[in-house]
Design an enzyme around this catalytic site. Structure first.
Site, PDB file in Angstrom:
ATOM      1  CD  GLU A 146     -25.397   4.915   1.175  1.00 31.41           C
ATOM      2  OE1 GLU A 146     -25.610   3.961   1.770  1.00 31.41           O
ATOM      3  OE2 GLU A 146     -24.349   5.273   0.470  1.00 31.41           O
ATOM      4  N   GLY A 297      -4.607  -8.393  12.159  1.00 28.38           N
ATOM      5  CA  GLY A 297      -4.410  -7.424  11.158  1.00 28.38           C
ATOM      6  C   GLY A 297      -4.513  -6.096  11.684  1.00 28.38           C
ATOM      7  CG  HIS A 574      16.749  20.726  14.126  1.00 28.38           C
ATOM      8  ND1 HIS A 574      16.918  19.399  14.355  1.00 28.38           N
ATOM      9  CD2 HIS A 574      17.073  21.406  15.336  1.00 28.38           C
ATOM     10  CE1 HIS A 574      17.482  19.136  15.671  1.00 28.38           C
ATOM     11  NE2 HIS A 574      17.831  20.425  15.920  1.00 28.38           N
TER      12      HIS A 574
END
Length: 605
Positions: A146, A297, A574
């Site tokens: 990195e 977007g 539910h």
């Protein structure tokens, strides 16, 4: 063993898992032994009452057998991963597994072929991180390189901090909506917020997640190498910083996972203060009274949600004929009605921001020249306090020295096949080199990058796997959210016309959902698009409360090649929002049960 194949060594992790399980059982057995015999705590075995300490003794026996082979690894795992909870020493089962795995992998004295690693990953974003963890789980000696911050764009400048801003600003919007609160019997006066505290929340979240990602790789034994990386050949990577010297590392396989950066069209001058990209906007340095957002977007929509909740006016500048051009047309209309019309937002379409000149906050405005999309003729000039450029992202592939492996990018993207293997300029596979995530352009989403990385690792170890990109969900975290998987209705109808089959569309509204009504959040809908002949799910779009969470039932069904009729008889609790998708499933005709199973060309296998 040094000469073992990658596929053979990937099986070593099974032994590591067995060791971790036996270690956990041993800990339970030890605790039971210390507690002494028990007469009341018993469990049934073949009709007989068996004292708990007897079960513990059996567990201890199993542990002893396991540690006959792995005693050194187990003791090293426990010693290395001891932590403290409430002042007492505790062994984390997850960390035991990690340490046991590392100890097990230590049996390979060197990587076959004399390489430094089985796998080197360039880029420690979400895609590289996911690939690294799966590689270690498969028994591969892994390093990740990195050059910036662990976590990449998503964690530091994208998905993560933006969700923190959306969460905080969303609370402000909700608490300022007096009419909505009044319907719930709540009255709130003088709602205030602290801009810097909201910004700090985003920064702190990114810091936390970045640390989590780094710690997870360290705990799994991934070597983290720091520096900018470039390819020397298909098995060698050079890394380091200018003026500080470079080091070379070799690997049997290399994954490119370098991500992307904000795309800034020509003619737009970025100063980071009055004209800025999403990278700068996440810092929330100030709240401009009126701002333009170029592009409608996902990025533009989410930031419009943040800024309008905090009191700013927004104008979208969109090059396409309609706003939110990537949305399913019906969902787009709902989004305009719910996310645009009631808020301090307006928009212009069919125009390009061909020149943007920064201003000075509170002194001079930002000047935006608007040109006709087709003729490129200047049609208007807009002056605003600030301008956010949300025109998409560009692959970050410069500096990789791809010419060393005879690869030519296509609009900056690295060409790959379905297995994520990199292709050279002649279309041939570059042995040992792979590319995932934004850098290959197949689907520029963080979770898609991670899924591609996992699929690539599977292919490396001899278990060929191809990711079905049509099963990868996406979400826009506005209030309410928009999510989808697969095609729009328009795309599905075009495909049906071209290939000669029929589609059907089932819809339902959040207005019919008990949980949404209880929350007084009835806006939104769900629609599912499928083939009539075989029930193949072509797409699903949801707009409404927690839409980003609801989409996964459909995406997982697509990933598992399930026809829509198979979902018809699933049971949902539910009252829950999950009943929204349940309702569209139940609308599918019974005769679908006789349909032929769908065959997905790109499905995982």
């Amino acid at each position: 063993a040094p000469d073992a194949s990658l596929a053979q060594r990937s099986n070593l992790t099974r032994s590591a898992r067995m060791l971790a399980m036996s270690s956990s059982l041993a800990a339970a057995a030890s605790g039971a032994a210390r507690a002494g015999p028990s007469t009341s705590n018993t469990r049934s075995s073949r009709g007989k009452a068996v004292p708990a300490n007897a079960a513990a003794a059996a567990a201890a026996t199993q542990h002893r057998r396991a540690t006959t082979v792995f005693a050194g690894a187990a003791s090293a795992a426990v010693r290395a991963q001891r932590s403290t909870l409430a002042g007492q020493p505790v062994v984390s089962a997850r960390r035991v597994r990690s340490a046991a795995a590392r100890a097990t992998f230590a049996v390979k004295a060197e990587v076959a072929g004399g390489y430094d690693f089985d796998l080197v990953i360039i880029g420690a974003g979400v895609g590289g991180h996911g690939a690294a963890l799966h590689a270690v789980e498969c028994g591969l000696k892994t390093a990740i390189i990195e050059g910036g911050e662990i976590g990449g764009t998503c964690v530091n400048r994208g998905c993560v901090p933006s969700k923190a801003l959306l969460a905080a600003s969303g609370r402000v919007r909700e608490m300022k909506d007096a009419d909505h609160l009044r319907m719930l019997g709540i009255e709130v006066d003088d709602v205030r917020f602290n801009r810097q505290a909201i910004a700090d929340h985003a920064t702190n979240l990114a810091t936390t997640i970045r640390g989590n990602l780094k710690n997870s790789m360290v705990s799994m034994g991934v070597d983290i190498l720091i520096g900018n990386a470039k390819l020397m050949d298909n098995h060698t990577v050079s890394y380091g910083y200018p003026g500080k010297g470079a080091k070379n590392v070799t690997a049997r396989n290399i994954i490119i996972a370098t991500g992307s950066t904000p795309f800034v069209p020509p003619g737009i001058e970025i100063d980071g203060k009055t004209v800025f990209t999403s990278d700068h906007a996440l810092k929330l340095d100030w709240l401009p009274p009126w701002m333009a957002i170029i592009g409608s977007g996902y990025i533009g929509l989410e930031f419009s949600d943040v800024y309008t909740a905090l009191g700013c006016d927004v104008t979208f500048i969109e090059a396409m004929p309609k706003i939110m051009p990537g949305f399913d047309a019906e969902i787009g209309k709902q989004a305009e009605r719910i996310l645009i019309a009631p808020r301090n937002i307006d928009y212009v379409t069919n125009v390009l921001a061909t020149k943007v000149t920064p201003g000075v906050p509170g002194v001079t405005p930002v000047r935006i020249e608007l040109s006709d999309f087709k003729t490129r003729e200047l049609v208007d000039v807009m002056e605003v306090d600030a301008c956010l450029v949300a025109t998409g992202r560009s692959p970050y592939t410069e500096g990789l020295n791809l010419g060393a492996v005879k690869v030519e990018t296509q609009r900056g993207f690295v060409p790959v096949n379905d297995k994520m293997q990199v292709l050279d300029k002649d279309g041939g596979v570059v042995e040992g080199v792979w590319c995932i995530g934004d850098a290959n352009g197949k689907m520029m989403l963080a979770h898609a990058a991670s899924a591609q990385g996992i699929a690539a690792i599977e292919c490396m170890v001899g278990r060929d796997r191809v990711l079905n990109h049509m099963s990868v969900p996406a979400a826009c975290f506005t209030h309410p959210e928009v999510s989808f998987v697969g095609m729009t209705e328009e795309q599905a109808r075009d495909k049906a016309t071209a290939e000669g089959f029929e589609i059907d569309v089932k819809k339902t509204s959040f207005k019919a959902n008990t949980k949404a009504l209880a929350e007084k959040e009835p806006d939104g809908m769900c629609k599912i698009i499928y083939r009539v002949d075989n029930g193949e799910i072509l797409g699903c779009w949801i707009m409404g409360l927690h839409a980003a969470d609801l989409i996964h039932e459909v995406s997982n069904a697509i990933n598992n090649n399930m026809s829509v009729d198979k979902l018809k008889f699933a049971v949902h609790a539910h009252p829950t929002l999950a009943e929204v998708v349940d309702e569209v499933f139940k609308q599918v005709p019974h005769h679908m049960g006789m349909a032929k199973e769908p065959a997905h060309a790109g499905a995982a296998h």
